[in-house]
Design a protein around this motif. Structure first.
Motif, PDB file in Angstrom:
ATOM      1  N   ARG A   1      49.206  41.966  33.633  1.00 28.41           N
ATOM      2  CA  ARG A   1      50.510  42.415  33.143  1.00 28.41           C
ATOM      3  C   ARG A   1      50.392  43.601  32.187  1.00 28.41           C
ATOM      4  NH1 ARG A   1      50.744  36.804  32.373  1.00 28.41           N
ATOM      5  NH2 ARG A   1      50.456  37.124  30.141  1.00 28.41           N
ATOM      6  N   GLU A   2      49.436  43.525  31.262  1.00 25.75           N
ATOM      7  CA  GLU A   2      49.375  44.491  30.160  1.00 25.75           C
ATOM      8  C   GLU A   2      48.387  45.624  30.401  1.00 25.75           C
ATOM      9  OE1 GLU A   2      48.365  42.061  26.836  1.00 25.75           O
ATOM     10  OE2 GLU A   2      50.030  40.655  27.204  1.00 25.75           O
ATOM     11  N   GLY A   3      47.505  45.462  31.371  1.00 21.80           N
ATOM     12  CA  GLY A   3      46.494  46.476  31.607  1.00 21.80           C
ATOM     13  C   GLY A   3      45.314  46.345  30.662  1.00 21.80           C
ATOM     14  N   VAL A   4      44.353  47.236  30.827  1.00 18.83           N
ATOM     15  CA  VAL A   4      43.103  47.131  30.066  1.00 18.83           C
ATOM     16  C   VAL A   4      42.654  48.499  29.568  1.00 18.83           C
ATOM     17  CG1 VAL A   4      42.280  45.086  31.301  1.00 18.83           C
ATOM     18  CG2 VAL A   4      41.696  47.366  32.174  1.00 18.83           C
ATOM     19  N   ARG A   5      41.844  48.440  28.531  1.00 23.77           N
ATOM     20  CA  ARG A   5      41.146  49.611  28.014  1.00 23.77           C
ATOM     21  C   ARG A   5      39.712  49.574  28.531  1.00 23.77           C
ATOM     22  NH1 ARG A   5      39.650  50.032  21.621  1.00 23.77           N
ATOM     23  NH2 ARG A   5      38.144  51.771  21.716  1.00 23.77           N
ATOM     24  N   VAL A   6      39.217  50.698  29.040  1.00 26.16           N
ATOM     25  CA  VAL A   6      37.857  50.771  29.553  1.00 26.16           C
ATOM     26  C   VAL A   6      37.156  51.988  28.954  1.00 26.16           C
ATOM     27  CG1 VAL A   6      38.554  49.659  31.704  1.00 26.16           C
ATOM     28  CG2 VAL A   6      38.455  52.145  31.602  1.00 26.16           C
ATOM     29  N   ARG A   7      35.843  52.056  29.136  1.00 23.55           N
ATOM     30  CA  ARG A   7      35.061  53.153  28.583  1.00 23.55           C
ATOM     31  C   ARG A   7      33.974  53.563  29.563  1.00 23.55           C
ATOM     32  NH1 ARG A   7      30.886  51.897  24.106  1.00 23.55           N
ATOM     33  NH2 ARG A   7      29.527  53.033  25.529  1.00 23.55           N
ATOM     34  N   HIS A   8      33.516  54.787  29.396  1.00 21.94           N
ATOM     35  CA  HIS A   8      32.340  55.231  30.150  1.00 21.94           C
ATOM     36  C   HIS A   8      31.088  54.640  29.512  1.00 21.94           C
ATOM     37  CE1 HIS A   8      34.212  58.023  32.902  1.00 21.94           C
ATOM     38  NE2 HIS A   8      34.889  58.586  31.912  1.00 21.94           N
ATOM     39  N   CYS A   9      30.089  54.380  30.342  1.00 25.19           N
ATOM     40  CA  CYS A   9      28.788  53.919  29.856  1.00 25.19           C
ATOM     41  C   CYS A   9      27.794  55.078  29.866  1.00 25.19           C
ATOM     42  CB  CYS A   9      28.252  52.803  30.748  1.00 25.19           C
ATOM     43  SG  CYS A   9      29.168  51.260  30.610  1.00 25.19           S
ATOM     44  N   ALA A  10      26.822  55.010  28.971  1.00 22.67           N
ATOM     45  CA  ALA A  10      25.761  56.014  28.943  1.00 22.67           C
ATOM     46  C   ALA A  10      24.744  55.786  30.052  1.00 22.67           C
ATOM     47  CB  ALA A  10      25.066  55.987  27.579  1.00 22.67           C
ATOM     48  N   LEU A  11      24.509  54.526  30.413  1.00 21.02           N
ATOM     49  CA  LEU A  11      23.534  54.215  31.454  1.00 21.02           C
ATOM     50  C   LEU A  11      23.941  54.843  32.784  1.00 21.02           C
ATOM     51  CD1 LEU A  11      21.579  51.055  32.101  1.00 21.02           C
ATOM     52  CD2 LEU A  11      23.058  51.839  33.960  1.00 21.02           C
ATOM     53  N   ARG A  12      22.950  55.279  33.549  1.00 22.30           N
ATOM     54  CA  ARG A  12      23.174  55.831  34.880  1.00 22.30           C
ATOM     55  C   ARG A  12      22.514  54.936  35.916  1.00 22.30           C
ATOM     56  NH1 ARG A  12      26.577  57.786  32.586  1.00 22.30           N
ATOM     57  NH2 ARG A  12      27.021  59.966  32.146  1.00 22.30           N
ATOM     58  N   LEU A  13      23.215  54.680  37.010  1.00 20.21           N
ATOM     59  CA  LEU A  13      22.681  53.861  38.087  1.00 20.21           C
ATOM     60  C   LEU A  13      21.653  54.635  38.898  1.00 20.21           C
ATOM     61  CD1 LEU A  13      26.018  52.321  39.403  1.00 20.21           C
ATOM     62  CD2 LEU A  13      24.273  51.134  38.060  1.00 20.21           C
TER      63      LEU A  13
ATOM     64  N   GLY B   1      38.915  46.418  39.981  1.00 21.87           N
ATOM     65  CA  GLY B   1      39.207  45.184  40.694  1.00 21.87           C
ATOM     66  C   GLY B   1      37.998  44.517  41.293  1.00 21.87           C
ATOM     67  N   ASN B   2      38.112  43.200  41.481  1.00 24.24           N
ATOM     68  CA  ASN B   2      37.133  42.445  42.258  1.00 24.24           C
ATOM     69  C   ASN B   2      37.827  41.241  42.888  1.00 24.24           C
ATOM     70  OD1 ASN B   2      37.170  40.313  40.320  1.00 24.24           O
ATOM     71  ND2 ASN B   2      35.420  41.189  39.223  1.00 24.24           N
ATOM     72  N   SER B   3      37.071  40.478  43.668  1.00 23.87           N
ATOM     73  CA  SER B   3      37.658  39.408  44.471  1.00 23.87           C
ATOM     74  C   SER B   3      37.959  38.145  43.669  1.00 23.87           C
ATOM     75  CB  SER B   3      36.731  39.068  45.643  1.00 23.87           C
ATOM     76  OG  SER B   3      35.489  38.597  45.172  1.00 23.87           O
ATOM     77  N   LEU B   4      37.655  38.122  42.386  1.00 22.31           N
ATOM     78  CA  LEU B   4      38.042  37.008  41.529  1.00 22.31           C
ATOM     79  C   LEU B   4      39.275  37.348  40.696  1.00 22.31           C
ATOM     80  CD1 LEU B   4      34.582  35.766  40.169  1.00 22.31           C
ATOM     81  CD2 LEU B   4      35.829  35.002  42.202  1.00 22.31           C
ATOM     82  N   GLN B   5      39.253  38.516  40.065  1.00 22.46           N
ATOM     83  CA  GLN B   5      40.307  38.883  39.115  1.00 22.46           C
ATOM     84  C   GLN B   5      41.463  39.633  39.753  1.00 22.46           C
ATOM     85  OE1 GLN B   5      40.618  37.918  36.097  1.00 22.46           O
ATOM     86  NE2 GLN B   5      38.572  37.323  35.408  1.00 22.46           N
ATOM     87  N   GLY B   6      41.302  40.137  40.964  1.00 19.78           N
ATOM     88  CA  GLY B   6      42.311  41.038  41.507  1.00 19.78           C
ATOM     89  C   GLY B   6      42.166  42.415  40.882  1.00 19.78           C
ATOM     90  N   LEU B   7      43.285  43.147  40.726  1.00 20.32           N
ATOM     91  CA  LEU B   7      43.249  44.492  40.147  1.00 20.32           C
ATOM     92  C   LEU B   7      43.815  44.481  38.732  1.00 20.32           C
ATOM     93  CD1 LEU B   7      44.396  47.006  42.919  1.00 20.32           C
ATOM     94  CD2 LEU B   7      42.078  46.361  42.267  1.00 20.32           C
ATOM     95  N   TRP B   8      43.101  45.150  37.840  1.00 21.66           N
ATOM     96  CA  TRP B   8      43.595  45.388  36.479  1.00 21.66           C
ATOM     97  C   TRP B   8      44.015  46.850  36.378  1.00 21.66           C
ATOM     98  CZ3 TRP B   8      38.706  43.221  33.561  1.00 21.66           C
ATOM     99  CH2 TRP B   8      38.700  41.813  33.659  1.00 21.66           C
ATOM    100  N   PRO B   9      45.254  47.149  36.012  1.00 23.49           N
ATOM    101  CA  PRO B   9      45.626  48.535  35.749  1.00 23.49           C
ATOM    102  C   PRO B   9      44.993  48.996  34.433  1.00 23.49           C
ATOM    103  CG  PRO B   9      47.469  47.087  35.261  1.00 23.49           C
ATOM    104  CD  PRO B   9      46.382  46.215  35.836  1.00 23.49           C
ATOM    105  N   VAL B  10      44.521  50.218  34.403  1.00 22.13           N
ATOM    106  CA  VAL B  10      43.890  50.778  33.200  1.00 22.13           C
ATOM    107  C   VAL B  10      44.944  51.536  32.407  1.00 22.13           C
ATOM    108  CG1 VAL B  10      42.127  52.352  32.311  1.00 22.13           C
ATOM    109  CG2 VAL B  10      41.638  50.905  34.306  1.00 22.13           C
ATOM    110  N   THR B  11      45.035  51.251  31.098  1.00 23.47           N
ATOM    111  CA  THR B  11      45.986  51.945  30.234  1.00 23.47           C
ATOM    112  C   THR B  11      45.308  52.941  29.296  1.00 23.47           C
ATOM    113  OG1 THR B  11      45.883  50.117  28.637  1.00 23.47           O
ATOM    114  CG2 THR B  11      47.651  50.053  30.284  1.00 23.47           C
ATOM    115  N   ARG B  12      43.981  52.805  29.120  1.00 19.31           N
ATOM    116  CA  ARG B  12      43.264  53.746  28.262  1.00 19.31           C
ATOM    117  C   ARG B  12      41.821  53.874  28.734  1.00 19.31           C
ATOM    118  NH1 ARG B  12      42.415  53.541  21.608  1.00 19.31           N
ATOM    119  NH2 ARG B  12      40.311  54.433  21.611  1.00 19.31           N
ATOM    120  N   LEU B  13      41.349  55.099  28.828  1.00 17.41           N
ATOM    121  CA  LEU B  13      39.960  55.395  29.175  1.00 17.41           C
ATOM    122  C   LEU B  13      39.297  56.101  28.003  1.00 17.41           C
ATOM    123  CD1 LEU B  13      37.540  55.704  31.118  1.00 17.41           C
ATOM    124  CD2 LEU B  13      38.647  57.787  31.992  1.00 17.41           C
TER     125      LEU B  13
END
Length: 267
Positions: A109-121, A221-233
């Motif tokens: 409902r409210e969305g999420v805040r996410v961030r970039h990581c320093a680690l590289r795959l 998103g994933n198959s457990l949580q569904g999709l989370w809308p992002v409100t801040r990056l």
């Protein structure tokens, strides 16, 4: 193969030599089951050992408790071999766990805040897309932050291309077009991602992380949580790069995911 306790000489424990799936189960019915089993089988084939029999796997969701739960499947190559050299005739080991589950509905409902990581795959096309047991990169990335207000971290590959979050896939809309990162060099190709690609016109693209700042909407998103809308990056230091207000654009794709997982639609 059967349910088993993991011994200390198991190759999955020693080397991450195996694959796993986490499946949403509702009252004994697994969601996206065929996609999960196809990825599990593909992973076993790619690693070079037999997958569990389908009838053995099909019996497992029915043992789940009533209501919503997670079925976790781990398949390792088993024991044996000499060092990194795998046994010529592996006897794979299947481990099964049923766990109660409740999705993070407030984040729908409210969305999420996410961030970039320093680690590289690391780039390794041979295991790209698989849900293999070598998840140390994800562990290191997740340990980059402890702020409970940050829900997830975004990962780029060693060439700087945006790939995924630590345990979720990534989607965005830019100039009216839905996009998701191409996962042919690294990353996990999620089953919800696969289902959305089959239903919607979503372009698989190679993109640098700056493209996210040009998006009208961003989701994880994933198959457990569904999709989370992002409100801040945020950047990797916790400084805000861009914010979004949740609107109809977010809800359209989000409600497709809700339906696929049996969750209620969002207004």
């Amino acid at each position: 193969m059967s349910e088993a306790v993991l011994p200390l000489n198991d190759r999955g424990l020693a080397y991450g030599d195996g694959v796993f799936e986490t499946v949403l189960v509702r009252d004994g019915t697994p969601l996206l089951w065929d996609a999960h089993l196809a990825r599990l089988t593909r992973g076993c084939e790619r690693l070079g050992f037999p997958a569990p029999q389908r009838d053995e796997l099909d019996a497992l969701p029915g043992r789940a408790p009533a209501g919503l739960s997670v079925l976790k499947l781990i398949v390792t190559r088993g024991s044996g071999g000499r060092g990194y050299l795998a046994p010529a005739d592996p006897e794979p080991r299947l481990l099964v766990q049923h766990l109660p589950f409740a999705p993070a509905e407030a984040r729908w409902r409210e969305g999420v805040r996410v961030r970039h990581c320093a680690l590289r795959l690391g780039i390794q096309p041979r295991v790209a897309g698989l849900k293999h047991l070598n998840r140390l990169e994800n562990v290191l990335a997740r340990n980059e932050w402890s702020d409970p207000d940050v829900a997830e971290g975004l990962l780029c590959d060693s060439d700087g291309r945006i790939i995924e979050a630590t345990c979720m896939n990534l989607f965005w809309q830019r100039n009216g077009r839905l996009e998701t990162p191409r996962l042919d060099r690294c990353g996990v190709a999620g089953t919800l991602r696969q289902a959305l690609l089959a239903e919607r016109s979503i372009a698989e693209v190679e993109a640098m992380p700056e493209r996210l700042e040009q998006a009208e909407a961003l989701w994880l998103g994933n198959s457990l949580q569904g999709l989370w809308p992002v409100t801040r990056l945020d950047d990797s230091n916790g400084h805000a790069l861009i914010t979004w207000t949740i609107g109809e654009t977010h809800r359209r794709l989000q409600n497709d995911a809700q339906r696929l997982l049996g969750y209620p639609s969002l207004p």
